[in-house]
Write an enzyme that holds these catalytic residues in place. Structure first.
Site, mmCIF file in Angstrom:
data_model
loop_
_atom_site.group_PDB
_atom_site.id
_atom_site.type_symbol
_atom_site.label_atom_id
_atom_site.label_comp_id
_atom_site.label_asym_id
_atom_site.label_seq_id
_atom_site.Cartn_x
_atom_site.Cartn_y
_atom_site.Cartn_z
ATOM 1 N N TYR A 1 0.814 -1.219 0.000
ATOM 2 C CA TYR A 1 0.000 0.000 0.000
ATOM 3 C C TYR A 1 0.850 1.273 0.000
ATOM 4 C CZ TYR A 1 -4.197 -2.693 -0.024
ATOM 5 O OH TYR A 1 -5.192 -3.537 -0.436
ATOM 6 N N ARG B 1 1.642 1.900 -3.517
ATOM 7 C CA ARG B 1 0.480 2.399 -4.257
ATOM 8 C C ARG B 1 0.197 3.853 -3.904
ATOM 9 N NH1 ARG B 1 -3.810 -1.753 -3.928
ATOM 10 N NH2 ARG B 1 -5.056 -0.128 -4.879
ATOM 11 N N LEU C 1 -11.955 -2.522 -22.394
ATOM 12 C CA LEU C 1 -10.928 -2.708 -23.419
ATOM 13 C C LEU C 1 -11.075 -4.060 -24.108
ATOM 14 C CD1 LEU C 1 -8.659 -0.899 -24.374
ATOM 15 C CD2 LEU C 1 -7.139 -1.979 -22.741
ATOM 16 N N GLU C 2 -11.375 -5.074 -23.302
ATOM 17 C CA GLU C 2 -11.533 -6.431 -23.846
ATOM 18 C C GLU C 2 -12.727 -7.097 -23.176
ATOM 19 O OE1 GLU C 2 -7.939 -8.144 -21.055
ATOM 20 O OE2 GLU C 2 -7.525 -7.269 -23.023
ATOM 21 N N ASP D 1 -8.547 4.753 -5.703
ATOM 22 C CA ASP D 1 -7.577 5.803 -6.034
ATOM 23 C C ASP D 1 -8.081 7.235 -5.846
ATOM 24 O OD1 ASP D 1 -9.208 6.285 -8.346
ATOM 25 O OD2 ASP D 1 -7.996 4.910 -9.556
ATOM 26 N N GLN E 1 -15.286 0.773 -7.759
ATOM 27 C CA GLN E 1 -14.517 -0.231 -7.004
ATOM 28 C C GLN E 1 -13.116 0.303 -6.739
ATOM 29 O OE1 GLN E 1 -15.185 -4.416 -8.792
ATOM 30 N NE2 GLN E 1 -15.715 -3.003 -10.414
ATOM 31 N N ASN E 2 -12.788 1.431 -7.376
ATOM 32 C CA ASN E 2 -11.422 1.951 -7.272
ATOM 33 C C ASN E 2 -11.205 2.652 -5.943
ATOM 34 O OD1 ASN E 2 -11.235 1.020 -9.834
ATOM 35 N ND2 ASN E 2 -11.431 3.022 -10.816
ATOM 36 N N HIS F 1 -14.988 -0.178 -2.332
ATOM 37 C CA HIS F 1 -13.871 -0.894 -1.717
ATOM 38 C C HIS F 1 -12.983 0.000 -0.855
ATOM 39 C CE1 HIS F 1 -14.310 -4.117 -5.121
ATOM 40 N NE2 HIS F 1 -15.256 -4.189 -4.209
HETATM 41 C C1 BJW Z 1 -9.881 -0.922 -19.665
HETATM 42 C C2 BJW Z 1 -8.861 -0.043 -19.907
HETATM 43 C C3 BJW Z 1 -9.235 1.145 -20.509
HETATM 44 C C4 BJW Z 1 -7.955 -1.717 -19.037
HETATM 45 N N1 BJW Z 1 -10.523 1.368 -20.785
HETATM 46 N N2 BJW Z 1 -11.154 -0.791 -19.884
HETATM 47 C C5 BJW Z 1 -20.109 -14.302 -4.851
HETATM 48 C C6 BJW Z 1 -19.605 -15.254 -5.701
HETATM 49 C C7 BJW Z 1 -18.264 -15.625 -5.614
HETATM 50 C C8 BJW Z 1 -17.427 -15.047 -4.676
HETATM 51 C C9 BJW Z 1 -17.932 -14.095 -3.839
HETATM 52 C C10 BJW Z 1 -19.260 -13.746 -3.930
HETATM 53 N N3 BJW Z 1 -19.488 -12.790 -2.993
HETATM 54 C C11 BJW Z 1 -18.342 -12.517 -2.337
HETATM 55 C C12 BJW Z 1 -17.375 -13.324 -2.821
HETATM 56 C C13 BJW Z 1 -15.951 -13.329 -2.344
HETATM 57 C C14 BJW Z 1 -15.136 -12.200 -2.936
HETATM 58 C C15 BJW Z 1 -15.081 -12.378 -4.448
HETATM 59 O O1 BJW Z 1 -15.726 -11.718 -5.213
HETATM 60 N N4 BJW Z 1 -14.236 -13.271 -4.916
HETATM 61 C C16 BJW Z 1 -14.104 -13.505 -6.355
HETATM 62 C C17 BJW Z 1 -12.685 -13.155 -6.788
HETATM 63 C C18 BJW Z 1 -14.511 -14.922 -6.658
HETATM 64 N N5 BJW Z 1 -15.709 -10.909 -2.600
HETATM 65 C C19 BJW Z 1 -15.472 -10.342 -1.442
HETATM 66 O O2 BJW Z 1 -14.753 -10.865 -0.619
HETATM 67 C C20 BJW Z 1 -16.105 -8.989 -1.174
HETATM 68 N N6 BJW Z 1 -16.751 -9.046 0.072
HETATM 69 C C21 BJW Z 1 -18.015 -9.532 0.237
HETATM 70 O O3 BJW Z 1 -18.756 -9.780 -0.697
HETATM 71 O O4 BJW Z 1 -18.396 -9.698 1.553
HETATM 72 C C22 BJW Z 1 -19.415 -10.642 1.863
HETATM 73 C C23 BJW Z 1 -18.845 -12.040 1.617
HETATM 74 C C24 BJW Z 1 -17.549 -12.360 2.012
HETATM 75 C C25 BJW Z 1 -17.036 -13.640 1.764
HETATM 76 C C26 BJW Z 1 -17.794 -14.603 1.091
HETATM 77 C C27 BJW Z 1 -19.081 -14.267 0.688
HETATM 78 C C28 BJW Z 1 -19.599 -12.969 0.945
HETATM 79 C C29 BJW Z 1 -15.039 -7.928 -1.053
HETATM 80 C C30 BJW Z 1 -14.291 -7.690 -2.299
HETATM 81 C C31 BJW Z 1 -13.166 -6.655 -2.074
HETATM 82 C C32 BJW Z 1 -12.271 -6.547 -3.284
HETATM 83 N N7 BJW Z 1 -11.145 -5.789 -2.985
HETATM 84 C C33 BJW Z 1 -10.136 -5.549 -4.001
HETATM 85 C C34 BJW Z 1 -8.720 -5.349 -3.353
HETATM 86 C C35 BJW Z 1 -8.605 -4.262 -2.434
HETATM 87 C C36 BJW Z 1 -8.559 -2.915 -3.105
HETATM 88 C C37 BJW Z 1 -7.172 -2.371 -3.331
HETATM 89 O O5 BJW Z 1 -6.204 -2.706 -2.659
HETATM 90 O O6 BJW Z 1 -7.078 -1.543 -4.247
HETATM 91 O O7 BJW Z 1 -10.537 -4.498 -4.851
HETATM 92 S S1 BJW Z 1 -9.904 -6.882 -5.125
HETATM 93 C C38 BJW Z 1 -9.495 -5.926 -6.517
HETATM 94 O O8 BJW Z 1 -10.433 -6.311 -7.526
HETATM 95 C C39 BJW Z 1 -9.817 -4.471 -6.115
HETATM 96 C C40 BJW Z 1 -10.694 -4.056 -7.261
HETATM 97 O O9 BJW Z 1 -11.542 -2.974 -6.858
HETATM 98 C C41 BJW Z 1 -11.422 -5.295 -7.634
HETATM 99 C C42 BJW Z 1 -11.995 -5.302 -9.031
HETATM 100 O O10 BJW Z 1 -10.983 -5.209 -9.977
HETATM 101 P P1 BJW Z 1 -11.275 -4.489 -11.357
HETATM 102 O O11 BJW Z 1 -11.596 -3.066 -11.091
HETATM 103 O O12 BJW Z 1 -12.278 -5.260 -12.097
HETATM 104 O O13 BJW Z 1 -9.835 -4.480 -12.033
HETATM 105 P P2 BJW Z 1 -9.147 -5.538 -13.026
HETATM 106 O O14 BJW Z 1 -7.703 -5.189 -13.103
HETATM 107 O O15 BJW Z 1 -9.478 -6.897 -12.637
HETATM 108 O O16 BJW Z 1 -9.841 -5.298 -14.437
HETATM 109 C C43 BJW Z 1 -9.634 -4.115 -15.188
HETATM 110 C C44 BJW Z 1 -10.438 -4.241 -16.471
HETATM 111 O O17 BJW Z 1 -10.316 -3.001 -17.171
HETATM 112 C C45 BJW Z 1 -9.946 -5.330 -17.439
HETATM 113 O O18 BJW Z 1 -11.078 -6.069 -17.894
HETATM 114 C C46 BJW Z 1 -9.317 -4.560 -18.607
HETATM 115 O O19 BJW Z 1 -9.559 -5.154 -19.867
HETATM 116 C C47 BJW Z 1 -10.055 -3.248 -18.537
HETATM 117 N N8 BJW Z 1 -9.295 -2.104 -19.009
HETATM 118 N N9 BJW Z 1 -7.663 -0.677 -19.470
HETATM 119 C C48 BJW Z 1 -11.444 0.383 -20.469
HETATM 120 N N10 BJW Z 1 -8.302 2.041 -20.815
#
Ligand code: BJW
Ligand code: ZN
Length: 238
Positions: free
Chosen positions: A60, A63, A212-213, A98, A95-96, A113
């Site tokens: 962190y 970051r 993007l994709e 930043d 979700q960001n 988040h």
């Molecule tokens: C472009 C581009 C350009 C590039 N133009 N596009 C239901 C089903 C299954 C699992 C679960 C569920 N419910 C809960 C869960 C567990 C878990 C989860 O989802 N796990 C999955 C991975 C399976 N969720 C949780 O734990 C959440 N809590 C919760 O639901 O509590 C209740 C509960 C708990 C436990 C069990 C059940 C219920 C909390 C989630 C917290 C996520 N935190 C993070 C990290 C911390 C933040 C940090 O340090 O910054 O947050 S994870 C990380 O992923 C971060 C992001 O916000 C998040 C999403 O990522 P994002 O934004 O999608 O980024 P990328 O990099 O993955 O994708 C970028 C995209 O952009 C790509 O597609 C590129 O193509 C595109 N792109 N350039 C347009 N210029």
């Protein structure tokens, strides 16, 4: 393409790391979800913090330091303009962590988040506070004397703020068939954000994806626009 809106439309925009990519912020799954060889789910989880808080703070701190000089882009600006047009018929869920939407001027917004520049105590319930320091060592709480401080970020396995979930649910329920859901720059794998497209379908709304994709949940969207958000968003909402 242009997203057709009328005076009943209520627009919910969900953003992910992709919207900040053109500002120079790395996305999450860019490096296969790895940071310096560590699985990101380990450095962004309560278990990871318990095992090695120094490693988590190093992640962190890096970051925080990397945000110096980073500015919002035309995609963030397009959402500010859309909010000005729609007022309370607009909500941004990011979700960001930043803070770039706030820097750009978005106000009707929830940070699902948490925020990178906010710190809280892992032990006591003192209020979270603004903290831009890139801590080199694990900071300790001065209120409870001994609790470790941690980033005010929702890690894997942690619950989102119920007030955030309530606000989203309220917006979606009020909108019903008038809901226009637009997901931008997100890989559609992290819940509950990834489930909003299904919620939209259930209430009879219309969904758009700007990415993007094609992400994991691409098939769930009614309309898909592939391309960079800083170029696409100003046109979509023109
Ligand atoms: C472009 C581009 C350009 C590039 N133009 N596009 C239901 C089903 C299954 C699992 C679960 C569920 N419910 C809960 C869960 C567990 C878990 C989860 O989802 N796990 C999955 C991975 C399976 N969720 C949780 O734990 C959440 N809590 C919760 O639901 O509590 C209740 C509960 C708990 C436990 C069990 C059940 C219920 C909390 C989630 C917290 C996520 N935190 C993070 C990290 C911390 C933040 C940090 O340090 O910054 O947050 S994870 C990380 O992923 C971060 C992001 O916000 C998040 C999403 O990522 P994002 O934004 O999608 O980024 P990328 O990099 O993955 O994708 C970028 C995209 O952009 C790509 O597609 C590129 O193509 C595109 N792109 N350039 C347009 N210029
Ligand atoms: Zn404390």
């Amino acid at each position: 393409m242009r997203i057709p809106l009328d005076d009943r439309s209520r627009v919910l925009v969900l953003t992910g790391a992709g919207i900040s990519a053109e500002s120079g912020v790395p996305t999450f799954r860019d490096a296969n979800g790895l940071w310096e060889g560590h699985d990101v789910t380990r450095v962004a989880s309560p278990e990871g913090f318990e095992d090695d808080p120094t490693l988590v703070w190093r992640f962190y701190a890096g970051r925080r330091a990397a945000m110096a000089g980073v500015r919002p882009n035309a995609g963030h600006a397009a959402l500010v303009a859309l909010e000005a047009r729609l007022g309370d018929r607009f909500l941004l869920a990011t979700q960001n962590v930043d803070g770039l939407h706030r820097d750009a001027g978005s106000t009707r917004m929830v940070e699902m988040h948490g925020n990178l520049m906010t710190t809280r105590c892992a032990t006591c319930d003192r209020a979270p506070f603004r903290d831009t320091t890139a801590h080199a060592t694990v900071p300790v709480c001065t209120s409870c004397h001994g609790g470790l401080l941690r980033p005010d970020i929702v890690w894997f396995g942690e619950s989102l703020d119920p007030a955030v979930l309530d606000r989203l649910e309220q917006f979606v329920t009020t909108a019903g068939r008038d809901l226009v859901f637009v997901a931008v720059g997100t890989s559609g794998v992290v819940y509950p954000a990834a489930g909003l497209v299904e919620v939209t379908r259930r209430v009879g709304g219309t969904s758009y994806l700007v990415n993007l994709e094609p992400p994991a949940n691409v098939a769930s969207f009614d309309h898909v626009v592939l391309g960079p958000s800083a170029t696409q968003l100003p046109t979509l909402f023109a």
